[in-house]
Design a protein around this motif. Structure first.
Motif, mmCIF file in Angstrom:
data_model
loop_
_atom_site.group_PDB
_atom_site.id
_atom_site.type_symbol
_atom_site.label_atom_id
_atom_site.label_comp_id
_atom_site.label_asym_id
_atom_site.label_seq_id
_atom_site.Cartn_x
_atom_site.Cartn_y
_atom_site.Cartn_z
ATOM 1 N N ARG A 126 0.795 -1.091 -0.035
ATOM 2 C CA ARG A 126 0.123 -0.023 -0.028
ATOM 3 C C ARG A 126 0.904 1.286 0.141
ATOM 4 N NH1 ARG A 126 -6.102 -0.935 2.745
ATOM 5 N NH2 ARG A 126 -5.910 -3.486 2.057
ATOM 6 N N GLU A 154 -2.560 -4.956 -3.508
ATOM 7 C CA GLU A 154 -2.044 -4.548 -2.275
ATOM 8 C C GLU A 154 -0.947 -3.511 -2.505
ATOM 9 O OE1 GLU A 154 -2.839 -5.199 0.926
ATOM 10 O OE2 GLU A 154 -4.619 -5.438 -0.079
ATOM 11 N N ARG A 157 -1.946 2.628 -2.313
ATOM 12 C CA ARG A 157 -1.895 3.240 -0.920
ATOM 13 C C ARG A 157 -3.459 3.915 -0.834
ATOM 14 N NH1 ARG A 157 2.374 7.783 -1.297
ATOM 15 N NH2 ARG A 157 3.127 6.262 0.640
ATOM 16 N N ARG A 224 -8.744 3.341 -4.232
ATOM 17 C CA ARG A 224 -8.429 3.012 -2.796
ATOM 18 C C ARG A 224 -9.301 4.135 -1.879
ATOM 19 N NH1 ARG A 224 -5.089 -1.201 -1.692
ATOM 20 N NH2 ARG A 224 -6.765 -2.336 -1.287
#
Length: 225
Positions: A126, A154, A157, A224
């Motif tokens: 991240r 993964e 961020r 994200r």
């Protein structure tokens, strides 16, 4: 060199898979290309046009931000990302690919490193504002794709963006009928990049391939929270 580049890549992949090595063929292919005895089918000598279009439409400002390019190959996509201001890490599992990228772009602002998507450094977790995944997951056998998809996600961020470009697999085509590489992605596989609850799919386009209008590719964008 009489063998078709796509056929040659498939042959090298199958030889590697027969040794229970799903990724070793990348180095074999790039090494042969470096020796002049092979051609990397996806090495266009310029950035992927669908990535270029995404930058033109989105106009992101990479100043003060980080990016990672997965399966960077000889570096054309990474150069595009770095030119938009991102502090860019570009990695490939093939040492020869990384050496070729460094040789092709001696004044590059990107950092080229050898790394394996299936086992990335812990500090990359991240860590990136922009993650670019083009054709890497589809270059892995179908049984490895769910793991690879998770590893890609993964890298993003909080507040970061993931761009995925992949060949489209025909709906309903059984796994055992797909003779790779590549092993193109279904819509469900593309959507599964958002399997983490805080990584949302915000755009999914099906774009015709200019050189083969009957074929299409996915371009997806994720954010994200």
């Amino acid at each position: 060199m009489s063998e078709d580049p796509d056929v040659q890549a498939q042959r090298l992949a199958r030889e590697s898979l027969a040794r229970d090595d799903a990724t070793g063929w990348f180095e074999n292919l790039y090494a042969a290309a470096s020796d002049g005895t092979a051609v990397v089918p996806w090495d266009r000598g310029f950035a992927n046009p669908m990535l270029t279009e995404w930058f033109e439409a989105s106009e992101p400002n990479g100043s003060g931000k980080t990016a990672v390019v997965i399966g960077a190959g000889t570096g054309w996509d990474a150069e595009l990302v770095a030119d938009h201001g991102y502090a860019t890490t570009a990695f490939d599992i093939s040492p020869t690919a990384v050496e070729t990228a460094q040789r092709n772009h001696p004044d590059s602002k990107a950092q080229y490193v050898v790394a394996n998507l299936l086992d990335t450094p812990a500090e990359w977790h991240r860590a990136f504002d922009l993650v670019v995944e083009i054709f890497t997951v589809q270059a892995l056998p179908i049984k490895l794709q769910p793991t690879a998809v998770g590893k890609v996600g993964e890298l993003v961020r909080p507040g970061g963006t993931l761009v995925v470009i992949a060949s489209r697999r025909a709906e309903g085509q059984p796994d055992d009928e797909v003779e790779g590489p590549p092993w193109p992605l279904t819509r469900a596989t593309v959507e599964s990049f958002a399997s983490a609850p805080d990584l949302r799919l915000i755009a999914l386009d099906e774009v015709p391939v200019p050189t083969s209008p009957a074929a299409t590719r996915w371009r997806a964008e994720f954010l994200r929270d």
